[in-house]
Write an enzyme that holds these catalytic residues in place. Structure first.
Site, mmCIF file in Angstrom:
data_model
loop_
_atom_site.group_PDB
_atom_site.id
_atom_site.type_symbol
_atom_site.label_atom_id
_atom_site.label_comp_id
_atom_site.label_asym_id
_atom_site.label_seq_id
_atom_site.Cartn_x
_atom_site.Cartn_y
_atom_site.Cartn_z
ATOM 1 N N LYS A 1 28.870 -49.861 35.687
ATOM 2 C CA LYS A 1 29.658 -50.311 34.538
ATOM 3 C C LYS A 1 29.827 -49.161 33.537
ATOM 4 C CE LYS A 1 25.388 -52.054 32.502
ATOM 5 N NZ LYS A 1 24.623 -53.233 32.079
ATOM 6 N N TYR B 1 33.749 -30.141 7.046
ATOM 7 C CA TYR B 1 34.042 -31.306 6.203
ATOM 8 C C TYR B 1 32.856 -31.606 5.296
ATOM 9 C CZ TYR B 1 38.071 -32.655 9.109
ATOM 10 O OH TYR B 1 39.261 -32.708 9.758
#
Ligand SMILES: *Cc1c(COP(=O)(O)O)cnc(C)c1O
Length: 385
Positions: free
Chosen positions: A50, A278
């Protein structure tokens, strides 16, 4: 590989990507045989592929597994099952979770096996398609997630009484098998006992022909003395434990399957007193040599590793400085001489005797390897090595 596009090119993948993932076939096969050895001869592995095989690439991984003789797989959704079928995976594919009834036709067309999450839901499958969809019945033995409560054997039995339903398995899931405290051990053994009670009840009622499974990675590694028809390893198959601190009872050697790599885009000096990135969250105390790297949080490197992650470049471990951006991040390469544009950068993997594991990254990010790996972006190309 693949077809040529209108520009006459075939699909590029891998080392020319700005970030890419290498899947080590040899290590995957090694983990398969280790887990098979621990599970014993009567139990078959039904790997959890999965979430894009925990970020490794579900098609690459499943094809290797199929070549190695694996015949059963588990996924979380119909779409994941369909991807495997389209890639030529032919064995049993069990969807571990809920599927919307509108998608029942796909279950049938792609020969997917659906979990009956409770009796009501089993009724919907039965009403919809008669005997064409294979079902594994989920039993809740104490996790209180999916499944019919273990003490309602009457309800479990009723699934077989539904018109035309084709039940091919009964399973449960352990919720503290990774822990080895006395309380956790007691709870896990109780869950297993409850599960056995359900399957024994069914057999006593003359119901047969179903497969049984309850163990994931930690169920296998901590409770190897129990053996069912199938076991559903995920994280261990990929060569990881969930956390570096985890200890397991079985003697096992696991080898990491995945490496995550990117490139140095450019190198520059950050003068003393200057801040970078940033938010200007990092300030150079002395002049620093920095490398701007072509991977960011959209590639799966958690933003929480800003100012605390690590990478390997030119065989040396170096720190992440400043905020991690969506597509880029910055390393302090002052102590790794000679770094230049185009150099390979390793976030998970090894080089020159230095190694960074998914466990290291998970620990620094305050999570488990399962989350780190399954959240690797779909932007990095996956290639088998
Ligand atoms: C994901 C999952 C697994 C695999 O778990 P690991 O701990 O990664 O081995 C097994 N069973 C179920 C029901 C799952 O959801």
């Amino acid at each position: 590989m693949g077809e040529t596009d209108e520009y006459g090119k075939t699909e590029r993948a891998g080392r020319t990507d700005r970030a890419w993932i290498e899947v080590d076939r040899g290590n995957l096969l090694h983990n398969v045989s280790e887990l098979q050895r621990i599970c014993g001869g009567k139990c078959a592995l039904m790997p959890a592929v999965k979430a894009n095989a925990y970020g490794h690439g579900d098609v690459i991984v499943s094809r290797i597994l199929q070549e190695a003789g694996i015949q059963d797989y588990c996924v979380a959704s119909v779409d994941e099952g369909i991807r495997l079928r389209r890639a030529g995976i032919s064995g049993q594919i069990l969807i571990l979770g809920y599927t919307h009834p509108d998608a029942f036709p796909e279950l049938k067309d792609y020969r997917l096996t659906q979990t009956a999450v409770d009796l009501d839901y089993a009724g919907k499958i039965s009403a919809y398609y008669g005997n064409s969809i294979a079902v594994h019945v989920g039993v809740d033995t104490g996790m209180h997630r999916l499944g019919i409560p273990y003490d309602r054997t009457d309800l479990v039995e009723k699934v077989w009484a539904l018109p035309g339903i084709r039940v091919t398995g009964v399973f449960s899931h352990l919720c503290v098998s990774d822990g080895l405290t006395e309380a956790e051990d007691r709870y896990t053994r109780e869950q297993i006992k409850r599960f056995d009670h359900v399957t024994e009840y069914l057999r006593a009622k003359g119901i047969a022909g179903f497969q049984t499974h309850i163990q994931g990675s930690y169920g296998i590694l901590n409770y190897p003395e129990y053996s069912y028809n199938l076991a559903r390893p995920g994280i261990a198959l990929y060569g990881c434990l969930s956390s570096a601190a985890d200890r397991v009872r079985a003697e096992v050697s696991l080898k990491p399957v995945l490496s995550l790599k990117a490139r140095v885009a450019c190198v520059k000096d950050l003068p003393a007193g200057e801040a970078a990135g940033y938010g200007l969250t990092y300030t150079a105390e002395t002049v620093r040599r920095t490398a701007i790297v072509t991977a960011g949080y959209a590639d799966g490197i958690p933003r929480s590793l800003s100012n605390r992650g690590q990478a390997i470049v030119r065989g040396r471990k170096v720190p992440v400085i400043g905020r991690i951006c969506m597509d880029q991040l910055t390393l302090d390469v002052t102590d790794a001489p000679g770094v230049s544009s185009g150099d390979e950068v390793i976030f998970i993997g090894e080089e020159g005797g230095n190694r960074l594991t998914a466990e290291d990254m998970a620990e620094a990010a305050g999570t488990i390897t399962n989350e780190i790996l399954s959240r690797l972006g779909n932007r990095p190309g996956r290639l088998e090595v």
